[in-house]
Design a protein around this motif. Structure first.
Motif, mmCIF file in Angstrom:
data_model
loop_
_atom_site.group_PDB
_atom_site.id
_atom_site.type_symbol
_atom_site.label_atom_id
_atom_site.label_comp_id
_atom_site.label_asym_id
_atom_site.label_seq_id
_atom_site.Cartn_x
_atom_site.Cartn_y
_atom_site.Cartn_z
ATOM 1 N N ARG A 121 -29.288 -26.710 26.756
ATOM 2 C CA ARG A 121 -29.684 -25.554 25.613
ATOM 3 C C ARG A 121 -30.728 -24.736 26.375
ATOM 4 N N SER B 202 -22.883 -18.796 26.136
ATOM 5 C CA SER B 202 -23.169 -18.027 25.024
ATOM 6 C C SER B 202 -23.346 -16.456 25.390
ATOM 7 N N PHE C 34 -19.237 -19.730 21.460
ATOM 8 C CA PHE C 34 -20.339 -20.506 21.956
ATOM 9 C C PHE C 34 -21.528 -19.907 21.372
ATOM 10 N N ARG C 35 -21.494 -18.719 20.523
ATOM 11 C CA ARG C 35 -22.821 -18.292 20.149
ATOM 12 C C ARG C 35 -23.331 -19.244 18.943
ATOM 13 N N GLU C 36 -24.631 -19.218 18.658
ATOM 14 C CA GLU C 36 -25.168 -20.136 17.691
ATOM 15 C C GLU C 36 -24.676 -19.762 16.295
ATOM 16 N N ASP D 280 -18.236 -25.048 12.571
ATOM 17 C CA ASP D 280 -17.763 -26.284 13.176
ATOM 18 C C ASP D 280 -16.424 -26.087 13.648
ATOM 19 N N ILE E 262 -16.645 -23.789 16.924
ATOM 20 C CA ILE E 262 -16.986 -24.823 18.027
ATOM 21 C C ILE E 262 -16.100 -25.634 18.624
ATOM 22 N N TRP F 223 -14.735 -25.518 22.319
ATOM 23 C CA TRP F 223 -14.590 -26.752 23.109
ATOM 24 C C TRP F 223 -13.166 -26.913 23.483
ATOM 25 N N CYS G 211 -25.860 -23.133 26.255
ATOM 26 C CA CYS G 211 -25.588 -22.700 25.007
ATOM 27 C C CYS G 211 -27.041 -22.790 24.140
ATOM 28 N N HIS G 212 -26.645 -23.410 23.004
ATOM 29 C CA HIS G 212 -27.556 -23.597 21.946
ATOM 30 C C HIS G 212 -27.732 -24.801 21.208
ATOM 31 N N VAL H 147 -24.835 -25.526 18.678
ATOM 32 C CA VAL H 147 -23.562 -25.547 19.458
ATOM 33 C C VAL H 147 -23.575 -26.976 20.111
ATOM 34 N N CYS I 258 -20.599 -29.627 19.585
ATOM 35 C CA CYS I 258 -19.745 -30.177 20.253
ATOM 36 C C CYS I 258 -19.857 -31.897 20.435
#
Length: 206
Positions: free
Chosen positions: A12, A54, A80-82, A126, A129, A133, A149-150, A153, A157
């Motif tokens: 993170r 991200s 992969f952005r928040e 979801d 992601i 993934w 990433c966040h 995220v 994952c």
């Protein structure tokens, strides 16, 4: 048999400027403390073959610095952005409660059924992601990769890896700059993902 092992280290971002807020797509940079947190965790270790990030500054700028320092390829993956928090973005939890009384409790209780005004539905996040993934694992099969990433995220994952109910997504604690490792063992059958550690310390996660 065509056996392989893929290792994904998820990290993170550190503390952004402005402190703890519902940030989502708000593109704040890291604070000085956030930079220190991430540089301390990564130190001079470089077990990775690639860095994925991200596109948001609080992740991307550190990922690019790290990749440049170690001569690694870096991928910026917009999937992969928040999660988007809509009207809550830029607000603290206390400010959300003042402006939308009771909404925050409802979101924590049943996040799959409540979306902040103008926000991204959790089900859609979801699915995004999951696609990100799966794409990451396909592109980097058999490699050791760092994903910057966040918090949301990483939780999503891990939900994929562990098969958790979507309603339980926010029950996983993911501190700033915390590293988590997933190891995937594959052969001709279905790949088997294993959560090796969650929120490991910088001295012991190698």
């Amino acid at each position: 048999m065509n056996r392989y092992t893929t290792v994904i280290d998820l990290m993170r971002h550190g503390e952004p400027e402005g402190g703890r807020l519902f940030r989502g797509s708000k593109d704040d940079p890291l604070s000085a403390t956030g930079w220190q947190q991430m540089r301390t965790v990564a130190a001079e270790f470089r077990p990775w073959q690639a860095v994925v990030s991200s596109p948001l500054r609080r992740c991307r700028e550190f990922a690019e610095e790290l990749a440049t320092r170690h001569g690694l390829p870096v991928e910026i993956d917009p999937l992969f952005r928040e999660i988007g928090f809509g009207d809550w973005e830029g607000l603290s939890a206390e400010q959300v409660e003042v402006r939308h009384p009771g909404a925050l409790a409802e979101y924590w209780r049943a996040p799959e059924g409540y979306t902040p005004p103008g926000g991204e539905p959790l089900v859609r996040f979801d699915a995004r992601i999951e696609a990100a993934w799966d794409g990451l694992l396909e592109r980097h099969r058999g490699a050791h990769v760092l994903l910057v990433c966040h918090g949301g995220v990483i939780r999503a994952c891990l939900r994929q890896v562990l098969g958790l109910p979507l309603a339980n997504l926010w029950r996983i604690d993911v501190p700033y700059a915390a590293p988590t490792r997933v190891r995937i063992h594959g052969d001709h059958g279905e790949p088997v993902p294993i959560l090796e550690f969650l929120n490991g310390g910088f001295a012991g996660w190698w």
